[in-house]
Design an enzyme around this catalytic site. Sequence first.
Site, PDB file in Angstrom:
ATOM      1  N   ASP A 217       0.872  -1.162   0.000  1.00 24.22           N
ATOM      2  CA  ASP A 217       0.000   0.000   0.000  1.00 24.22           C
ATOM      3  C   ASP A 217       0.922   1.228   0.000  1.00 24.22           C
ATOM      4  O   ASP A 217       2.131   1.103   0.252  1.00 24.22           O
ATOM      5  CB  ASP A 217      -0.877  -0.039   1.258  1.00 24.22           C
TER       6      ASP A 217
ATOM      7  N   ASP B 292      -0.160   5.095   1.085  1.00 24.49           N
ATOM      8  CA  ASP B 292      -0.381   6.064   2.162  1.00 24.49           C
ATOM      9  C   ASP B 292      -0.316   5.401   3.535  1.00 24.49           C
ATOM     10  O   ASP B 292      -1.032   4.432   3.808  1.00 24.49           O
ATOM     11  CB  ASP B 292      -1.737   6.749   1.979  1.00 24.49           C
TER      12      ASP B 292
END
Length: 215
Positions: free
Chosen positions: A53, A55
């Site tokens: 991922d 953020d």
Amino acid sequence: MPSPISSTALAALFSLLLVGCATPKQPADIHWITLDTLSSSIQKDAPMAVGFDIDDTVLFSSPCFYAGQQKYSPGSNDYLKNTEFWTETNGGCDRYSIPKDVARSLIAMHQQRGDTLHFITGRPHTEGEQVTTILQQAFGIKNMQPVVFTSGPEKTRFIHDRGLQVYYGDSDADITSAQAAGARAIRVMRAANSTYKPLPVNGALGEEVLVDSTH
């Protein structure tokens, strides 16, 4: 070329970002792992595909989200429905995001093994995105794959279709998506001062949790 995100899709993404997952009870026994134990557990395997991922996992990107809120919707989260915000953020704001130390270590380990790295984000795709280039430069990635933009937290098919064996993420949706895709789900802890609230409960889904991974 991906089509522009519709207002309906933006509204759906906005709702998903705000609702978050229900906060489960703090687990009694979290499966903590260190970078050393993680490395030892995979060092004998052949090169593989792994995913991250973005953020709060590889980048502390709250500066971009905070600035976007101040510009487009002070005092509310309506900015998350604004295409201009996403265009600006994907178009270069991540130069002000802070690469996480744990991500540097993880990426270095996987590159040394010869693994192929994929980055999958819940952000919507926008024209002129610079996230791919910024990540490549920030982490010195040799065989950079284009960032995958899912326009929402569900990532199962994206993880499955790329044959990812390990997926790192900070949110509950990252963990459940990886588990549903048959990948090893590893939690990277979200910093307490992240703009993405509420904070998830680490280990609540039975996943492995990296120690000292908030920064």
